[in-house]
Design a protein around this motif. Structure first.
Motif, PDB file in Angstrom:
ATOM      1  N   CYS A  11       0.828  -1.199   0.000  1.00  0.00           N
ATOM      2  CA  CYS A  11       0.000   0.000   0.000  1.00  0.00           C
ATOM      3  C   CYS A  11       0.866   1.254   0.000  1.00  0.00           C
ATOM      4  O   CYS A  11       2.036   1.208   0.384  1.00  0.00           O
ATOM      5  CB  CYS A  11      -0.882   0.024   1.253  1.00  0.00           C
ATOM      6  SG  CYS A  11      -1.927  -1.436   1.424  1.00  0.00           S
ATOM      7  N   TYR A  15      -1.658   3.952   4.443  1.00  0.00           N
ATOM      8  CA  TYR A  15      -2.996   3.625   3.961  1.00  0.00           C
ATOM      9  C   TYR A  15      -3.399   2.151   4.128  1.00  0.00           C
ATOM     10  O   TYR A  15      -4.443   1.747   3.627  1.00  0.00           O
ATOM     11  CB  TYR A  15      -3.146   4.011   2.487  1.00  0.00           C
ATOM     12  CG  TYR A  15      -3.288   5.489   2.296  1.00  0.00           C
ATOM     13  CD1 TYR A  15      -4.525   6.115   2.450  1.00  0.00           C
ATOM     14  CD2 TYR A  15      -2.192   6.277   1.964  1.00  0.00           C
ATOM     15  CE1 TYR A  15      -4.657   7.480   2.281  1.00  0.00           C
ATOM     16  CE2 TYR A  15      -2.310   7.646   1.796  1.00  0.00           C
ATOM     17  CZ  TYR A  15      -3.548   8.244   1.952  1.00  0.00           C
ATOM     18  OH  TYR A  15      -3.681   9.595   1.788  1.00  0.00           O
ATOM     19  N   VAL A  19      -7.015   0.605   2.993  1.00  0.00           N
ATOM     20  CA  VAL A  19      -7.102  -0.373   1.901  1.00  0.00           C
ATOM     21  C   VAL A  19      -7.801  -1.637   2.390  1.00  0.00           C
ATOM     22  O   VAL A  19      -8.681  -2.170   1.703  1.00  0.00           O
ATOM     23  CB  VAL A  19      -5.709  -0.701   1.330  1.00  0.00           C
ATOM     24  CG1 VAL A  19      -5.773  -1.877   0.357  1.00  0.00           C
ATOM     25  CG2 VAL A  19      -5.116   0.526   0.640  1.00  0.00           C
ATOM     26  N   ARG A  65      -7.961  -0.593  -6.848  1.00  0.00           N
ATOM     27  CA  ARG A  65      -8.475   0.031  -5.630  1.00  0.00           C
ATOM     28  C   ARG A  65      -7.537   1.162  -5.215  1.00  0.00           C
ATOM     29  O   ARG A  65      -6.325   1.097  -5.451  1.00  0.00           O
ATOM     30  CB  ARG A  65      -8.605  -0.976  -4.482  1.00  0.00           C
ATOM     31  CG  ARG A  65      -9.457  -2.217  -4.763  1.00  0.00           C
ATOM     32  CD  ARG A  65     -10.845  -1.953  -5.255  1.00  0.00           C
ATOM     33  NE  ARG A  65     -11.610  -1.063  -4.403  1.00  0.00           N
ATOM     34  CZ  ARG A  65     -12.793  -0.570  -4.745  1.00  0.00           C
ATOM     35  NH1 ARG A  65     -13.338  -0.880  -5.903  1.00  0.00           N
ATOM     36  NH2 ARG A  65     -13.419   0.226  -3.929  1.00  0.00           N
ATOM     37  N   HIS A  67      -4.970   3.513  -3.351  1.00  0.00           N
ATOM     38  CA  HIS A  67      -3.814   3.405  -2.452  1.00  0.00           C
ATOM     39  C   HIS A  67      -3.092   2.061  -2.500  1.00  0.00           C
ATOM     40  O   HIS A  67      -2.275   1.779  -1.634  1.00  0.00           O
ATOM     41  CB  HIS A  67      -4.193   3.761  -1.013  1.00  0.00           C
ATOM     42  CG  HIS A  67      -4.895   5.081  -0.914  1.00  0.00           C
ATOM     43  ND1 HIS A  67      -4.277   6.272  -1.225  1.00  0.00           N
ATOM     44  CD2 HIS A  67      -6.178   5.393  -0.577  1.00  0.00           C
ATOM     45  CE1 HIS A  67      -5.141   7.261  -1.061  1.00  0.00           C
ATOM     46  NE2 HIS A  67      -6.299   6.765  -0.686  1.00  0.00           N
ATOM     47  N   ILE A  68      -3.372   1.227  -3.512  1.00  0.00           N
ATOM     48  CA  ILE A  68      -2.616  -0.016  -3.693  1.00  0.00           C
ATOM     49  C   ILE A  68      -1.475   0.266  -4.665  1.00  0.00           C
ATOM     50  O   ILE A  68      -1.688   0.785  -5.753  1.00  0.00           O
ATOM     51  CB  ILE A  68      -3.510  -1.154  -4.207  1.00  0.00           C
ATOM     52  CG1 ILE A  68      -4.477  -1.580  -3.105  1.00  0.00           C
ATOM     53  CG2 ILE A  68      -2.661  -2.345  -4.669  1.00  0.00           C
ATOM     54  CD1 ILE A  68      -5.437  -2.697  -3.494  1.00  0.00           C
TER      55      ILE A  68
END
Length: 86
Positions: A11, A15, A19, A65, A67-68
Motif C-alpha cells: 500500500c 494507507y 485499503v 483500488r 492506495h494499492i
C-alpha cells in the motif's frame, strides 16, 4: 466449487488500514484480509468461482483500488483441511 487465491498487497504509506477496509467493504469474493509484516502490508484471501479469470479479477477488482501500489498473487490448488473429531 471455488478457487482460493491469496493476494499480497503493498500500500501507499499510511494507507494499509484504509485499503483493508475498502477491500472488505467493496470487493466481491473477499474472504479475509490480514495486516502483515515484511515486504507486504496486507494479505487478502478471495474465493473465486472455478471458471473465473483470475488475472482479470486481480487487475480489475484489486489492483485498481485506491492506495494499492503493488500485488503478488498466489493461486491455490487443493485445500488440506483438518479432519473433524467425533
Amino acid at each position: 466449487m471455488m478457487t482460493a487465491i491469496f493476494v499480497f498487497i503493498k500500500c501507499e504509506l499510511g494507507y494499509a488500514n484504509d485499503v483493508a477496509a475498502d477491500l472488505v467493504d467493496n470487493v466481491e469474493n473477499v474472504s479475509e484480509v490480514y495486516s502483515t509484516s515484511g515486504q507486504h502490508d496486507l494479505l487478502a484471501k478471495f474465493q473465486l468461482p472455478k471458471d473465473a479469470d483470475i488475472g482479470t479479477f486481480v487487475t480489475k477488482q484489486v489492483q485498481t483500488r485506491p492506495h494499492i501500489r503493488d500485488t503478488f498473487t498466489v493461486i491455490t490448488f487443493s485445500p488440506f483441511l483438518p479432519s473433524k473429531s467425533a
